[in-house]
Design an enzyme around this catalytic site. Structure first.
Site, mmCIF file in Angstrom:
data_model
loop_
_atom_site.group_PDB
_atom_site.id
_atom_site.type_symbol
_atom_site.label_atom_id
_atom_site.label_comp_id
_atom_site.label_asym_id
_atom_site.label_seq_id
_atom_site.Cartn_x
_atom_site.Cartn_y
_atom_site.Cartn_z
ATOM 1 N N HIS A 161 0.662 -1.569 -0.071
ATOM 2 C CA HIS A 161 0.064 -0.105 0.002
ATOM 3 C C HIS A 161 1.070 1.205 -0.034
ATOM 4 O O HIS A 161 1.772 1.250 -0.556
ATOM 5 C CB HIS A 161 -0.976 -0.300 1.313
ATOM 6 C CG HIS A 161 -1.982 0.827 1.283
ATOM 7 N ND1 HIS A 161 -2.347 1.860 -0.042
ATOM 8 C CD2 HIS A 161 -3.078 1.325 2.496
ATOM 9 C CE1 HIS A 161 -4.048 2.475 0.958
ATOM 10 N NE2 HIS A 161 -4.234 2.410 2.300
ATOM 11 N N HIS A 170 -2.047 -2.293 -9.565
ATOM 12 C CA HIS A 170 -2.466 -1.884 -9.114
ATOM 13 C C HIS A 170 -4.701 -2.908 -8.841
ATOM 14 O O HIS A 170 -4.593 -3.512 -9.984
ATOM 15 C CB HIS A 170 -3.740 -0.063 -9.026
ATOM 16 C CG HIS A 170 -4.562 0.945 -8.322
ATOM 17 N ND1 HIS A 170 -5.456 0.473 -8.293
ATOM 18 C CD2 HIS A 170 -3.941 1.239 -7.325
ATOM 19 C CE1 HIS A 170 -6.142 0.830 -7.270
ATOM 20 N NE2 HIS A 170 -4.541 1.957 -6.581
ATOM 21 N N ASP A 194 2.408 5.752 -6.427
ATOM 22 C CA ASP A 194 3.640 5.761 -5.457
ATOM 23 C C ASP A 194 5.397 5.842 -6.138
ATOM 24 O O ASP A 194 5.762 6.087 -5.396
ATOM 25 C CB ASP A 194 3.887 3.856 -4.971
ATOM 26 C CG ASP A 194 3.111 4.376 -3.530
ATOM 27 O OD1 ASP A 194 2.595 5.508 -2.655
ATOM 28 O OD2 ASP A 194 2.328 3.624 -3.422
HETATM 29 N N1 CMC Z 1 5.600 -5.946 -10.071
HETATM 30 C C1 CMC Z 1 5.234 -7.425 -11.353
HETATM 31 N N2 CMC Z 1 4.411 -8.275 -11.003
HETATM 32 C C2 CMC Z 1 3.282 -7.678 -9.942
HETATM 33 C C3 CMC Z 1 2.765 -6.557 -9.519
HETATM 34 C C4 CMC Z 1 4.284 -5.505 -9.943
HETATM 35 N N3 CMC Z 1 4.564 -4.491 -9.171
HETATM 36 N N4 CMC Z 1 2.335 -6.115 -9.246
HETATM 37 C C5 CMC Z 1 1.346 -7.534 -9.786
HETATM 38 N N5 CMC Z 1 1.969 -7.877 -10.531
HETATM 39 C C6 CMC Z 1 1.630 -9.427 -10.765
HETATM 40 C C7 CMC Z 1 1.409 -10.241 -9.710
HETATM 41 O O1 CMC Z 1 2.342 -10.940 -9.781
HETATM 42 C C8 CMC Z 1 0.125 -11.380 -9.857
HETATM 43 O O2 CMC Z 1 1.139 -12.062 -11.462
HETATM 44 P P1 CMC Z 1 0.334 -13.455 -11.718
HETATM 45 O O3 CMC Z 1 -1.197 -13.474 -12.348
HETATM 46 O O4 CMC Z 1 1.673 -14.263 -12.795
HETATM 47 O O5 CMC Z 1 0.535 -14.907 -10.186
HETATM 48 C C9 CMC Z 1 -0.490 -10.742 -10.791
HETATM 49 O O6 CMC Z 1 -0.162 -9.616 -11.355
HETATM 50 C C10 CMC Z 1 -1.635 -10.253 -10.048
HETATM 51 O O7 CMC Z 1 -0.971 -9.656 -8.945
HETATM 52 P P2 CMC Z 1 -2.193 -10.350 -7.284
HETATM 53 O O8 CMC Z 1 -1.164 -9.227 -6.515
HETATM 54 O O9 CMC Z 1 -2.731 -10.160 -6.940
HETATM 55 O O10 CMC Z 1 -3.115 -8.445 -7.454
HETATM 56 P P3 CMC Z 1 -3.634 -7.618 -6.642
HETATM 57 O O11 CMC Z 1 -4.687 -6.692 -7.377
HETATM 58 O O12 CMC Z 1 -3.881 -8.029 -5.622
HETATM 59 O O13 CMC Z 1 -2.694 -6.583 -7.042
HETATM 60 C C11 CMC Z 1 -1.190 -5.092 -5.734
HETATM 61 C C12 CMC Z 1 -2.565 -5.015 -6.687
HETATM 62 C C13 CMC Z 1 -1.050 -2.984 -5.600
HETATM 63 C C14 CMC Z 1 -0.887 -5.543 -4.145
HETATM 64 C C15 CMC Z 1 0.677 -5.122 -6.913
HETATM 65 O O14 CMC Z 1 -0.082 -4.879 -8.204
HETATM 66 C C16 CMC Z 1 1.818 -5.125 -6.179
HETATM 67 O O15 CMC Z 1 2.582 -5.367 -4.835
HETATM 68 N N6 CMC Z 1 1.954 -4.027 -6.259
HETATM 69 C C17 CMC Z 1 3.516 -2.947 -5.859
HETATM 70 C C18 CMC Z 1 3.620 -2.751 -4.844
HETATM 71 C C19 CMC Z 1 2.862 -1.394 -5.188
HETATM 72 O O16 CMC Z 1 2.695 -0.380 -5.624
HETATM 73 N N7 CMC Z 1 1.842 -1.207 -4.509
HETATM 74 C C20 CMC Z 1 0.592 0.582 -4.704
HETATM 75 C C21 CMC Z 1 -0.314 0.241 -5.017
HETATM 76 S S1 CMC Z 1 -1.136 1.920 -5.428
HETATM 77 C C22 CMC Z 1 -0.840 3.016 -3.493
HETATM 78 C C23 CMC Z 1 -1.191 2.302 -2.806
HETATM 79 O O17 CMC Z 1 -1.955 1.993 -2.377
HETATM 80 O O18 CMC Z 1 -0.349 2.884 -2.000
#
Ligand code: CMC
Length: 380
Positions: free
Chosen positions: A224, A263, A317
């Site tokens: 987050h 996201h 971010d």
């Molecule tokens: N880098 C590489 N792969 C990613 C990333 C990333 N940043 N984000 C998602 N994926 C991939 C993940 O590995 C998965 O792949 P697969 O289907 O092959 O297993 C797929 O995308 C779906 O990921 P998820 O974790 O199930 O998706 P989600 O909707 O739960 O994820 C998230 C949202 C924000 C947790 C994730 O994108 C992430 O971990 N991002 C990096 C951390 C980040 O930048 N967070 C800030 C979010 S936005 C502002 C805020 O809230 O602060």
């Protein structure tokens, strides 16, 4: 096991758990509006104070209304002596997010009626926390650096006053405006994890301080708000522009997450990232940090090539890291900056929740065993 009336959704994806009049997100087209106004318009034309008024009142203020709101906010800038003493008692090596969470929690004890939950009382508490949190972050940072606390200056805007209290010198107009844009763009964002946390807590009719404290705890996680610090660490790890490609490709190969990308809702570029990209570029140019911007831009291009098909784009971010660095903030103050702004959104949601409350109480899908015989401890 799910029944027709209750479906399990991991991470509550796609579940609508609240109604709000504050922010609207269209994740496919990359649109964000506060009360119907695009984030781009607000970032270029509004101020943080006006944006908070908009979020809390669901309309833009007239000039006298904005003046009155600003005056009220400024009258709450100062910390009481007890609060300052609690900040000075914190260990100097504490992380700023832990310090902020602890001190916001303790603010309940300076309030003669901490549990009052009328909408009017909640608004006053919200204003007090919003106005006071910058002083807490600035005072803690100065305390850990062995410096005296700088008293707030009520002639200054929210953003200018924070930079003044942090650095003990008047910031330039350009820095104040850049910081204000960061505050505007981070203020609210649907039912993100920390906002949901705040709403869940207040739905028990707990209190504003508990809701804010829980929300701060949620925000600091690396998935987050903590991601902005992760972005900066990544930028620092990449020694030069020509090392961006091997560094990112190595991470992709290892299936590491790239901080500042992806996201739950946006499957297009986060419109806040677009605003902050422009800001980061300008500030990087002004402050001699073009290398940071160029590395960031190169990462974005590689990620677009590798991940656009999966709907993974920069989020808020990503470029806020370069922006905060250029404003002169220490890395571990990045996530507290997110919190200073998001208090506006959390508080607005708490007020919405209190206005039409129903206890949050979802159910679990039990997947363990049944009819297990109890075994006496000596027989296990
Ligand atoms: N880098 C590489 N792969 C990613 C990333 C990333 N940043 N984000 C998602 N994926 C991939 C993940 O590995 C998965 O792949 P697969 O289907 O092959 O297993 C797929 O995308 C779906 O990921 P998820 O974790 O199930 O998706 P989600 O909707 O739960 O994820 C998230 C949202 C924000 C947790 C994730 O994108 C992430 O971990 N991002 C990096 C951390 C980040 O930048 N967070 C800030 C979010 S936005 C502002 C805020 O809230 O602060």
């Amino acid at each position: 096991m799910s029944t027709a009336s209750s479906t399990f959704s991991k991470g509550l994806e796609g579940v609508v758990a609240a109604q709000t009049e504050m922010s609207f997100i269209n994740g496919t087209e990359g649109i964000l509006e506060y009360v119907g106004i695009s984030i781009g318009d607000l970032a270029s034309k509004s101020t943080f104070e006006e944006t908070v008024f908009l979020l809390w009142n669901k309309r833009l203020p007239t000039q006298p209304e904005l003046d009155a709101f600003t005056k009220e906010l400024r009258s709450d800038y100062a910390m009481c002596d007890a609060l300052k003493a609690r900040i000075r008692a914190l260990p100097k090596d504490a992380q700023p997010m832990h310090a902020l969470r602890t001190i916001v929690s303790s603010m309940a004890m300076d309030d003669p009626n901490p549990n009052e939950n009328s909408v009017e009382a909640a608004r006053h508490k919200a204003l007090r926390i919003l106005a006071g949190a910058p002083a807490v972050v600035a005072a803690f940072d100065r305390h850990r650096r062995g410096l005296d606390i700088v008293e707030p200056d009520q002639s200054l805007s929210f953003s200018a006053n924070f930079l003044w209290m942090l650095n003990g010198e008047k910031p330039t107009d350009a820095m104040v405006r850049a910081f204000d844009i960061c505050m505007i763009t981070h203020a609210d964002h649907g039912l993100n994890n920390s906002t949901f946390t705040a709403r869940v807590i207040i739905s028990t009719l707990s209190d504003m301080y508990s809701a804010m404290t829980g929300a701060i705890g949620s925000l600091r996680g690396p998935l987050h708000g903590g991601a902005n610090e992760g972005v900066m660490k990544m930028l620092n790890e990449i020694p030069s522009l020509d090392q961006v490609e091997p560094y990112i490709m190595d991470k992709i190969k290892n299936k590491d997450r790239i901080m500042g990308f992806g996201h739950r809702v946006y499957k297009a570029k986060d419109p806040r990232a677009a605003e902050l990209m422009t800001l980061a570029k300008q500030l990087a140019d002004d402050t001699g940090n073009m290398d940071l911007y160029e590395k960031s831009h190169a990462i974005e291009q590689i990620m677009e090539r590798e991940y656009a098909s999966k709907g993974i784009y920069p989020n808020v971010d990503f470029y806020s890291a370069t922006t905060y660095h250029c404003i002169g903030l220490q890395l571990d103050l990045f996530t507290p900056m997110f919190a200073l702004s998001r208090i506006a959104g959390w508080a607005g949601h708490v007020i919405e929740q209190l206005s039409d409350n129903r206890l949050y109480r979802p159910t679990t899908d039990y997947v363990g065993p049944h009819n297990v015989a109890y075994t006496a401890i000596e027989d296990r």
